[in-house]
Design a protein around this motif. Structure first.
Motif, mmCIF file in Angstrom:
data_model
loop_
_atom_site.group_PDB
_atom_site.id
_atom_site.type_symbol
_atom_site.label_atom_id
_atom_site.label_comp_id
_atom_site.label_asym_id
_atom_site.label_seq_id
_atom_site.Cartn_x
_atom_site.Cartn_y
_atom_site.Cartn_z
ATOM 1 N N VAL A 87 42.338 47.554 39.748
ATOM 2 C CA VAL A 87 41.138 46.875 40.220
ATOM 3 C C VAL A 87 40.915 47.204 41.694
ATOM 4 O O VAL A 87 41.849 47.207 42.491
ATOM 5 C CB VAL A 87 41.253 45.346 40.034
ATOM 6 N N THR A 88 39.663 47.481 42.019
ATOM 7 C CA THR A 88 39.248 47.635 43.407
ATOM 8 C C THR A 88 38.243 46.535 43.717
ATOM 9 O O THR A 88 37.276 46.346 42.972
ATOM 10 C CB THR A 88 38.594 49.001 43.652
ATOM 11 N N LEU A 89 38.486 45.807 44.794
ATOM 12 C CA LEU A 89 37.589 44.733 45.194
ATOM 13 C C LEU A 89 36.780 45.203 46.400
ATOM 14 O O LEU A 89 37.347 45.616 47.416
ATOM 15 C CB LEU A 89 38.387 43.471 45.520
ATOM 16 N N LEU A 90 35.455 45.142 46.273
ATOM 17 C CA LEU A 90 34.540 45.652 47.287
ATOM 18 C C LEU A 90 33.875 44.501 48.024
ATOM 19 O O LEU A 90 33.465 43.508 47.409
ATOM 20 C CB LEU A 90 33.468 46.534 46.633
ATOM 21 N N GLN A 91 33.738 44.669 49.328
ATOM 22 C CA GLN A 91 33.178 43.609 50.157
ATOM 23 C C GLN A 91 32.228 44.223 51.184
ATOM 24 O O GLN A 91 32.567 45.188 51.857
ATOM 25 C CB GLN A 91 34.328 42.878 50.867
ATOM 26 N N SER A 135 31.063 42.782 54.029
ATOM 27 C CA SER A 135 31.465 42.517 55.407
ATOM 28 C C SER A 135 32.721 43.306 55.740
ATOM 29 O O SER A 135 33.516 43.668 54.868
ATOM 30 C CB SER A 135 31.709 41.026 55.617
ATOM 31 N N ALA A 136 32.885 43.568 57.036
ATOM 32 C CA ALA A 136 34.005 44.393 57.480
ATOM 33 C C ALA A 136 35.241 43.573 57.818
ATOM 34 O O ALA A 136 36.265 44.127 58.200
ATOM 35 C CB ALA A 136 33.586 45.214 58.695
ATOM 36 N N GLY A 137 35.163 42.268 57.690
ATOM 37 C CA GLY A 137 36.284 41.417 58.063
ATOM 38 C C GLY A 137 37.373 41.392 57.016
ATOM 39 O O GLY A 137 37.370 42.145 56.038
ATOM 40 N N LYS A 138 38.324 40.471 57.228
ATOM 41 C CA LYS A 138 39.446 40.314 56.304
ATOM 42 C C LYS A 138 38.952 39.913 54.923
ATOM 43 O O LYS A 138 38.098 39.028 54.805
ATOM 44 C CB LYS A 138 40.403 39.260 56.848
ATOM 45 N N PRO A 139 39.456 40.538 53.864
ATOM 46 C CA PRO A 139 39.048 40.129 52.521
ATOM 47 C C PRO A 139 39.330 38.642 52.287
ATOM 48 O O PRO A 139 40.395 38.130 52.647
ATOM 49 C CB PRO A 139 39.907 41.000 51.599
ATOM 50 N N GLY A 140 38.356 37.961 51.695
ATOM 51 C CA GLY A 140 38.544 36.544 51.403
ATOM 52 C C GLY A 140 38.647 35.677 52.633
ATOM 53 O O GLY A 140 39.341 34.655 52.617
ATOM 54 N N VAL A 165 32.470 43.832 42.509
ATOM 55 C CA VAL A 165 31.491 43.832 43.593
ATOM 56 C C VAL A 165 31.393 42.419 44.150
ATOM 57 O O VAL A 165 30.846 41.521 43.503
ATOM 58 C CB VAL A 165 30.115 44.325 43.099
ATOM 59 N N GLY A 166 31.962 42.209 45.333
ATOM 60 C CA GLY A 166 31.930 40.884 45.955
ATOM 61 C C GLY A 166 33.320 40.397 46.277
ATOM 62 O O GLY A 166 34.165 40.279 45.374
ATOM 63 N N GLY A 167 33.577 40.094 47.558
ATOM 64 C CA GLY A 167 34.906 39.695 47.997
ATOM 65 C C GLY A 167 35.028 38.228 48.336
ATOM 66 O O GLY A 167 35.900 37.840 49.122
ATOM 67 N N GLY A 168 34.184 37.383 47.747
ATOM 68 C CA GLY A 168 34.303 35.945 47.942
ATOM 69 C C GLY A 168 35.272 35.332 46.948
ATOM 70 O O GLY A 168 36.046 36.023 46.275
ATOM 71 N N GLY A 169 35.203 34.008 46.826
ATOM 72 C CA GLY A 169 36.134 33.314 45.947
ATOM 73 C C GLY A 169 36.034 33.751 44.500
ATOM 74 O O GLY A 169 37.051 33.891 43.813
ATOM 75 N N ILE A 170 34.816 33.988 44.014
ATOM 76 C CA ILE A 170 34.667 34.408 42.621
ATOM 77 C C ILE A 170 35.244 35.800 42.418
ATOM 78 O O ILE A 170 35.913 36.076 41.418
ATOM 79 C CB ILE A 170 33.184 34.357 42.198
ATOM 80 N N GLY A 171 34.989 36.703 43.373
ATOM 81 C CA GLY A 171 35.554 38.041 43.271
ATOM 82 C C GLY A 171 37.067 38.003 43.205
ATOM 83 O O GLY A 171 37.692 38.719 42.402
ATOM 84 N N PHE A 172 37.688 37.162 44.037
ATOM 85 C CA PHE A 172 39.152 37.031 44.006
ATOM 86 C C PHE A 172 39.615 36.480 42.664
ATOM 87 O O PHE A 172 40.604 36.959 42.091
ATOM 88 C CB PHE A 172 39.610 36.126 45.151
ATOM 89 N N PHE A 205 41.554 46.802 48.368
ATOM 90 C CA PHE A 205 40.454 46.153 49.072
ATOM 91 C C PHE A 205 39.684 47.205 49.860
ATOM 92 O O PHE A 205 40.277 47.967 50.631
ATOM 93 C CB PHE A 205 40.976 45.086 50.044
ATOM 94 N N VAL A 206 38.373 47.241 49.666
ATOM 95 C CA VAL A 206 37.515 48.135 50.440
ATOM 96 C C VAL A 206 36.442 47.272 51.086
ATOM 97 O O VAL A 206 35.621 46.662 50.389
ATOM 98 C CB VAL A 206 36.873 49.229 49.566
ATOM 99 N N THR A 207 36.470 47.196 52.411
ATOM 100 C CA THR A 207 35.550 46.312 53.125
ATOM 101 C C THR A 207 34.534 47.120 53.929
ATOM 102 O O THR A 207 34.694 48.318 54.153
ATOM 103 C CB THR A 207 36.330 45.386 54.073
#
Length: 682
Positions: free
Chosen positions: A550-554, A556-561, A501-508, A583-585
């Protein structure tokens, strides 16, 4: 006896004697185009000469206006431009150093409408389509290089480096997919090499036999339809015959799909290429890329991979790199961690270069850590990057510092970062600060949560208590399948199916940590041909099977990361794609239960349809997971600061780092802010 007998041995090159085998490589600092910037640039280089740098190579200077990276960028084509250059060379020579000017024509990487190239083919990383040079213009450009080298000699430079790699103009002439010419500068291998060899020959004629000419040779292009290594070797022989003094190895074009200088690249990860060159050439060969400690440099020279090593960013991190190695104090070196955040990210966004671990880089006269007028007793609470940086800087100035850290070890968030595959070098920063604090006599109390009573002795308190993970408020987030990112990085058991849960730097970082195979091979994963048989050194990537799904959830609707680093974000996205991370945004979180994460996500649309993901119809979807990891950001942790702020009296209390602003765990800002605070004290 020296611990680095090979690295620190002198080398005679033409009429020059280099004091050791370490070249300070080219870095475009951002001062080259600033009126009056030569004075700051001179001070930057002088500090490195005082720290033991022998031969310094400047940032890239074009031989003509159209070759500059940006409109109005630095070029050297007229005699009336020599004054600022003499300011730099006089300053370097005054300290006993040597300096070479890098001549770099940007070619199709130039970001202005006058960009030129061998053929009118746009680079994938540039919006500008270059104009094809005529034959007469190619010949004029050769003369422009010779003229610029002659002017550099008159300005007092000891030599030039001719930039023939990294996908700039000279390199573009060498490769078929960027050179479709049919004149004498294209159509065959020999014709495509002509531009490079004529430049070296004319530069030698223009400068005489004693002037140092270093040629940066693209030994491994790492782009499709590029040179085979046999062609690279033939070019190396021709460059040697044309009059070069040193071959400096270049690895990869800027548009290459393979990392070459980021922290994910193995230390000295490409010196096997310089070794292959060296075996067939007579002149000295320099190795480059991810050589950031004297131990690595010594090993490269000792095993015969190169005659010299060329380090750029390590001299940003610590101008005393060579002096500390010579004094056998390597633990005191502030090591470059190849994060790119304050150096290359700044350069490619048009900002002045600096360094995450050394914010004084390029600010030597502005950010001064001189002796204090009044030594204070200072309590620092928190030994993450901000607390460590402040404690070192304040103690260096003469303050009496006591540092408190509730964990048993120093480092804070860096202790988490160094567990991420490819970020192991972050341990160097923790080692550096630990060494420096001991040398400076800082009292360190680990395993102790500091209270207001603990810091009552201090004349001043600096709160650097960092961050606490943000609780996103999703129903079910306290369930048995849910973990925080700190738990995961500390080794908590994780299932085979994971939702992050979270597509920022830590999520990556967490997604990479959970999928990375520790036995994988960098070259196999990314598709680098170590046999040097494939054209451009490229093979098909062959990633290891990911350890988990792994599924990364974000939200925001923009580009992951999208907020990842300018020059490294693409690497992190590629790593996760190779690990089959989904990636699910644009999601809205509904709940977490034993099935996984229930989200509302935008309905699938036909490719021709457009819409606002915040208002369009959404469908409920279950992201299957037997472990859910929360990486939903951070909040400042500043309870002690608030408590101390209510004290009676006038004792200063400062809050720095994540405890001040928690956004994106910005170590660059945290360290800079801490050092600036230390410099501002009386």
């Amino acid at each position: 006896m020296s611990s680095y007998p090979h690295l620190l041995s002198p080398l005679r090159v033409g009429s020059l004697t280099l004091p050791h085998r370490v070249i300070m490589g080219s870095m475009h600092t951002g001062l080259e185009e600033v009126p009056g910037g030569e004075h700051e640039l001179a001070r930057f280089y002088v500090e490195r000469v005082r720290g033991g740098a022998g031969l310094i190579v400047t940032g890239g200077i074009s031989p003509n206006p159209e070759g500059a990276a940006r409109r109005g960028g630095a070029h050297l084509s007229r005699e009336d431009q020599l004054g600022p250059h003499r300011t730099v060379t006089d300053a370097v020579h005054g300290e006993g150093g040597l300096i070479a000017l890098q001549l770099m024509h940007s070619g199709r990487y130039a970001m202005h409408e006058d960009a030129v190239a061998p053929s009118a083919i746009r680079a994938p990383i540039n919006k500008v389509t270059p104009r094809e040079l005529s034959t007469a213009e190619v010949e004029r450009t050769v003369e422009d290089f010779a003229n610029a080298a002659h002017l550099a000699q008159r300005a007092g430079y000891d030599g030039v480096e001719i930039m023939g790699s990294e996908g700039y103009l000279i390199n573009e002439f060498l490769v078929a997919h960027t050179n479709e010419r049919t004149d004498r500068y294209g159509g065959s291998d020999a014709a495509r090499r002509r531009f490079a060899t004529e430049i070296v020959r004319r530069v030698r004629e223009a400068t005489g036999p004693d002037f140092l000419i270093m040629y940066r040779l693209s030994a491994l292009d790492l782009v499709p339809d590029a040179q085979q290594f046999a062609q690279v070797l033939e070019l190396g022989r021709e460059i040697e015959a044309a009059g070069a003094s040193i071959i400096n190895t270049g690895i990869g074009w800027h548009e290459a799909r393979i990392p070459t200088i980021a922290t994910s690249v193995p230390p000295a990860g490409f010196t096997w290429v310089s070794r292959a060159l060296r075996e067939h050439l007579s002149l000295p060969v320099a190795a480059v890329n991810r050589i950031n400690t004297p131990e690595i440099g010594e090993a490269v020279i000792e095993r015969g991979d190169a005659d010299l090593v060329c380090l750029a960013r390590p001299f940003l991190a610590d101008p005393q790199f060579v002096a500390k190695a010579r004094a056998q104090r390597p633990a005191e070196i502030n090591t470059c961690i190849a994060c790119n955040q304050a150096c290359l990210d700044h350069t490619f966004s048009g900002r002045r270069m600096s360094c995450l671990v050394n914010p004084r880089a390029m600010r030597e006269d502005e950010l001064v850590l001189g002796p204090t007028r009044t030594a204070e007793r200072i309590a620092v609470v928190g030994a993450g990057p901000a607390g460590l940086a402040f404690a070192e800087a304040a103690a260096q100035r003469g303050h009496r510092v006591t540092l408190f850290e509730e964990q048993p070890e120093l480092g804070g968030q860096f202790q988490l970062a160094l567990r991420i595959p490819g970020k192991e070098d972050y341990a160097h920063t923790v080692r550096y600060f630990s060494t420096r604090l001991a040398e400076l006599g800082v009292t360190v109390r680990t395993g102790h949560t500091a209270t207001a009573q603990d810091v009552a002795f201090a004349d001043r308190v600096v709160v650097a208590t960092g961050v606490t993970p943000r609780v996103p408020g999703i129903p079910g987030e306290d369930g048995p399948t849910v973990l925080g990112y700190k738990d995961v990085l500390a080794g908590a058991p994780v299932g085979e199916r994971v939702a992050v849960v979270g597509g920022g730097g830590i999520g990556f970082d967490v997604a990479h940590f959970l999928t990375h195979d520790p036995h994988s091979d960098f070259y196999t994963e990314w598709g680098v041909d170590r046999s040097l048989e494939a054209r451009g050194g490229l093979l098909a990537p062959a990633p290891s099977k990911p350890r988990r799904r792994v599924t990364l959830l974000q939200r925001s609707a923009g580009k992951p990361g999208a907020r990842l680093g300018t020059t490294t974000g693409w690497i992190h996205r590629a790593e996760l794609r190779m690990a089959d991370v989904e990636f699910v945004t644009g999601v809205q979180y509904v709940r977490i239960d034993e099935q996984g994460v229930h989200v509302l996500s935008p309905a699938q649309r036909d490719a021709s349809q457009t819409g606002d993901p915040d208002t369009e119809d959404r469908i409920e979807r279950i992201i299957p997971a037997n472990t859910v990891v929360l990486c939903a950001g951070q909040e400042p942790r500043a309870e002690l600061a608030r408590e101390l702020a209510g004290e009676n009296g006038e004792r200063p209390v400062h809050v720095v780092g994540g405890a001040h602003v928690a956004a994106e765990l910005d170590a660059k800002r945290a360290i800079r802010e801490a050092v600036e605070l230390a410099a501002s004290l009386p």
